[in-house]
Design a protein around this motif. Structure first.
Motif, PDB file in Angstrom:
ATOM      1  N   GLY A   1       0.785  -1.227   0.000  1.00 45.37           N
ATOM      2  CA  GLY A   1       0.000   0.000   0.000  1.00 45.37           C
ATOM      3  C   GLY A   1       0.814   1.272   0.000  1.00 45.37           C
ATOM      4  O   GLY A   1       0.361   2.305   0.515  1.00 45.37           O
ATOM      5  N   LEU A   2       1.993   1.232  -0.608  1.00 43.59           N
ATOM      6  CA  LEU A   2       2.850   2.420  -0.645  1.00 43.59           C
ATOM      7  C   LEU A   2       2.558   3.218  -1.914  1.00 43.59           C
ATOM      8  O   LEU A   2       2.723   2.704  -3.021  1.00 43.59           O
ATOM      9  CB  LEU A   2       4.314   1.990  -0.619  1.00 43.59           C
ATOM     10  N   HIS A   3       2.115   4.448  -1.772  1.00 42.38           N
ATOM     11  CA  HIS A   3       1.912   5.307  -2.932  1.00 42.38           C
ATOM     12  C   HIS A   3       2.043   6.757  -2.503  1.00 42.38           C
ATOM     13  O   HIS A   3       2.051   7.083  -1.307  1.00 42.38           O
ATOM     14  CB  HIS A   3       0.574   5.037  -3.614  1.00 42.38           C
ATOM     15  N   ALA A   4       2.168   7.621  -3.487  1.00 41.20           N
ATOM     16  CA  ALA A   4       2.535   9.010  -3.216  1.00 41.20           C
ATOM     17  C   ALA A   4       1.508   9.730  -2.349  1.00 41.20           C
ATOM     18  O   ALA A   4       1.858  10.629  -1.587  1.00 41.20           O
ATOM     19  CB  ALA A   4       2.737   9.753  -4.542  1.00 41.20           C
ATOM     20  N   GLU A   5       0.226   9.371  -2.451  1.00 39.89           N
ATOM     21  CA  GLU A   5      -0.810  10.096  -1.730  1.00 39.89           C
ATOM     22  C   GLU A   5      -1.006   9.594  -0.307  1.00 39.89           C
ATOM     23  O   GLU A   5      -1.769  10.190   0.460  1.00 39.89           O
ATOM     24  CB  GLU A   5      -2.148   9.990  -2.482  1.00 39.89           C
ATOM     25  N   ARG A   6      -0.339   8.526   0.077  1.00 37.03           N
ATOM     26  CA  ARG A   6      -0.539   7.947   1.412  1.00 37.03           C
ATOM     27  C   ARG A   6       0.697   8.193   2.266  1.00 37.03           C
ATOM     28  O   ARG A   6       1.819   7.895   1.846  1.00 37.03           O
ATOM     29  CB  ARG A   6      -0.787   6.440   1.293  1.00 37.03           C
ATOM     30  N   PRO A   7       0.548   8.715   3.473  1.00 36.79           N
ATOM     31  CA  PRO A   7       1.723   9.004   4.290  1.00 36.79           C
ATOM     32  C   PRO A   7       2.408   7.770   4.850  1.00 36.79           C
ATOM     33  O   PRO A   7       3.595   7.801   5.163  1.00 36.79           O
ATOM     34  CB  PRO A   7       1.149   9.874   5.412  1.00 36.79           C
ATOM     35  N   GLY A   8       1.700   6.674   5.002  1.00 37.93           N
ATOM     36  CA  GLY A   8       2.277   5.475   5.608  1.00 37.93           C
ATOM     37  C   GLY A   8       2.215   4.281   4.684  1.00 37.93           C
ATOM     38  O   GLY A   8       2.193   4.407   3.457  1.00 37.93           O
ATOM     39  N   LEU A   9       2.178   3.084   5.282  1.00 37.97           N
ATOM     40  CA  LEU A   9       2.119   1.840   4.534  1.00 37.97           C
ATOM     41  C   LEU A   9       1.666   0.741   5.479  1.00 37.97           C
ATOM     42  O   LEU A   9       1.553   0.951   6.688  1.00 37.97           O
ATOM     43  CB  LEU A   9       3.485   1.497   3.937  1.00 37.97           C
ATOM     44  N   SER A  10       1.401  -0.431   4.922  1.00 38.37           N
ATOM     45  CA  SER A  10       1.054  -1.608   5.710  1.00 38.37           C
ATOM     46  C   SER A  10       2.214  -2.591   5.636  1.00 38.37           C
ATOM     47  O   SER A  10       2.833  -2.746   4.575  1.00 38.37           O
ATOM     48  CB  SER A  10      -0.220  -2.268   5.164  1.00 38.37           C
ATOM     49  N   VAL A  11       2.512  -3.253   6.756  1.00 35.89           N
ATOM     50  CA  VAL A  11       3.635  -4.190   6.774  1.00 35.89           C
ATOM     51  C   VAL A  11       3.202  -5.526   7.366  1.00 35.89           C
ATOM     52  O   VAL A  11       2.301  -5.592   8.200  1.00 35.89           O
ATOM     53  CB  VAL A  11       4.848  -3.639   7.558  1.00 35.89           C
ATOM     54  N   VAL A  12       3.880  -6.588   6.902  1.00 37.48           N
ATOM     55  CA  VAL A  12       3.673  -7.942   7.401  1.00 37.48           C
ATOM     56  C   VAL A  12       5.039  -8.585   7.581  1.00 37.48           C
ATOM     57  O   VAL A  12       5.844  -8.602   6.646  1.00 37.48           O
ATOM     58  CB  VAL A  12       2.825  -8.790   6.430  1.00 37.48           C
ATOM     59  N   ALA A  13       5.314  -9.112   8.764  1.00 34.94           N
ATOM     60  CA  ALA A  13       6.585  -9.778   9.043  1.00 34.94           C
ATOM     61  C   ALA A  13       6.373 -11.284   9.092  1.00 34.94           C
ATOM     62  O   ALA A  13       5.422 -11.767   9.721  1.00 34.94           O
ATOM     63  CB  ALA A  13       7.155  -9.285  10.362  1.00 34.94           C
ATOM     64  N   LEU A  14       7.253 -12.017   8.411  1.00 33.64           N
ATOM     65  CA  LEU A  14       7.216 -13.482   8.381  1.00 33.64           C
ATOM     66  C   LEU A  14       8.632 -14.016   8.513  1.00 33.64           C
ATOM     67  O   LEU A  14       9.603 -13.333   8.182  1.00 33.64           O
ATOM     68  CB  LEU A  14       6.617 -13.986   7.064  1.00 33.64           C
ATOM     69  N   GLU A  15       8.738 -15.251   8.944  1.00 29.24           N
ATOM     70  CA  GLU A  15      10.056 -15.876   9.067  1.00 29.24           C
ATOM     71  C   GLU A  15       9.916 -17.368   8.824  1.00 29.24           C
ATOM     72  O   GLU A  15       8.927 -17.988   9.222  1.00 29.24           O
ATOM     73  CB  GLU A  15      10.606 -15.627  10.476  1.00 29.24           C
ATOM     74  N   GLY A  16      10.907 -17.962   8.146  1.00 29.52           N
ATOM     75  CA  GLY A  16      10.861 -19.396   7.953  1.00 29.52           C
ATOM     76  C   GLY A  16      11.810 -19.890   6.893  1.00 29.52           C
ATOM     77  O   GLY A  16      12.463 -19.114   6.197  1.00 29.52           O
ATOM     78  N   ALA A  17      11.862 -21.205   6.787  1.00 24.11           N
ATOM     79  CA  ALA A  17      12.667 -21.856   5.757  1.00 24.11           C
ATOM     80  C   ALA A  17      11.958 -21.747   4.413  1.00 24.11           C
ATOM     81  O   ALA A  17      10.783 -21.362   4.333  1.00 24.11           O
ATOM     82  CB  ALA A  17      12.890 -23.315   6.123  1.00 24.11           C
ATOM     83  N   ALA A  18      12.671 -22.111   3.361  1.00 20.26           N
ATOM     84  CA  ALA A  18      12.078 -22.060   2.024  1.00 20.26           C
ATOM     85  C   ALA A  18      10.896 -23.020   1.943  1.00 20.26           C
ATOM     86  O   ALA A  18      11.035 -24.207   2.265  1.00 20.26           O
ATOM     87  CB  ALA A  18      13.123 -22.432   0.979  1.00 20.26           C
ATOM     88  N   PRO A  19       9.723 -22.538   1.537  1.00 22.02           N
ATOM     89  CA  PRO A  19       8.558 -23.423   1.436  1.00 22.02           C
ATOM     90  C   PRO A  19       8.753 -24.453   0.329  1.00 22.02           C
ATOM     91  O   PRO A  19       9.459 -24.216  -0.648  1.00 22.02           O
ATOM     92  CB  PRO A  19       7.408 -22.469   1.096  1.00 22.02           C
ATOM     93  N   GLY A  20       8.132 -25.582   0.510  1.00 22.63           N
ATOM     94  CA  GLY A  20       8.134 -26.591  -0.534  1.00 22.63           C
ATOM     95  C   GLY A  20       6.911 -26.402  -1.417  1.00 22.63           C
ATOM     96  O   GLY A  20       6.769 -25.408  -2.117  1.00 22.63           O
ATOM     97  N   VAL A  21       5.997 -27.337  -1.357  1.00 22.34           N
ATOM     98  CA  VAL A  21       4.767 -27.268  -2.138  1.00 22.34           C
ATOM     99  C   VAL A  21       3.769 -26.363  -1.419  1.00 22.34           C
ATOM    100  O   VAL A  21       3.488 -26.556  -0.234  1.00 22.34           O
ATOM    101  CB  VAL A  21       4.169 -28.672  -2.342  1.00 22.34           C
TER     102      VAL A  21
END
Length: 216
Positions: A151-171
């Motif tokens: 949600g990053l764009h010139a008209e918006r002062p902020g953004l939305s973030v999501v943090a994840l962690e893990g090994a490479a997914p398989g299927v």
């Protein structure tokens, strides 16, 4: 003839001159590859988090906020490297198929930026779809930690973030049988867009993009 506006970067959008003013004190206290727990032991980092926290609080989003500030600091401490994926490269990352390239994951923090308004995510049921700008990626013992920016764009002062962690997914499979990254937004097929439908898809995309960037 005017030039098109420069694409905003989440690091510059959120921190601006704040990084130059506040990050060196953290770097003096802890190493550049400090993990999140070590980061939270630095008084200068705690002070920065306190000063950046909005007056109304963050609620359940506090963990993602802390992860974002740590990832941004690591990005800065490792040279502020941004890898830009153009439209062709972004479509390749979203191509059907399982797994990730065989190359090694990155050894330093970086920001991977995908083509604008091509990949979308819905961060909670009932919320609007937001375009994925990219993600900060950090090597961790469990594999990779990513902090994705939406949600990053010139008209918006902020953004939305999501943090994840893990090994490479398989299927990675969707319950409805559709392909990973297939669009879910109205008109997405006609527009040639992609969607990340679950955390596992976002982690898969981040692993693909981060590994390809390392190989390149």
């Amino acid at each position: 003839m005017t030039s098109p506006p420069q694409r905003p970067h989440p690091f510059a959008r959120v921190f601006g001159d704040l990084a130059a003013a506040r990050f060196p004190a953290i770097r003096e206290a802890i190493p550049a590859d400090a993990d999140l727990d070590t980061f939270l032991m630095a008084p200068a980092a705690i002070e920065l988090l306190h000063d950046m926290r909005p007056d109304e609080g963050l609620g359940e989003a506090v963990d993602d906020f802390v992860a974002f500030v740590h990832a941004a600091w690591r990005h800065w401490a490792d040279g502020a490297v941004t890898v830009v994926c153009d439209t062709e490269a972004t479509r390749a990352l979203c191509a059907s198929g399982d797994g990730v390239p065989a190359g090694p994951p990155p050894v330093r923090a970086r920001y991977i930026q995908v083509a604008p308004r091509l990949v979308w995510g819905q961060l909670a049921d009932g919320e609007s779809w937001e375009p994925l700008d990219g993600w900060f990626v950090l090597p961790v013992p469990a594999g990779l930690r990513i902090v994705a920016c939406f949600g990053l764009h010139a008209e918006r002062p902020g953004l939305s973030v999501v943090a994840l962690e893990g090994a490479a997914p398989g299927v990675v499979r969707r319950a409805d049988g559709s392909a990973s990254f297939a669009p879910l937004m109205p008109g997405g097929d006609r527009a040639g867009l992609y969607a990340v439908a679950a955390p596992e898809e976002l982690l898969l995309l981040a692993w693909r993009g981060s590994t390809e960037a390392t190989e390149g």
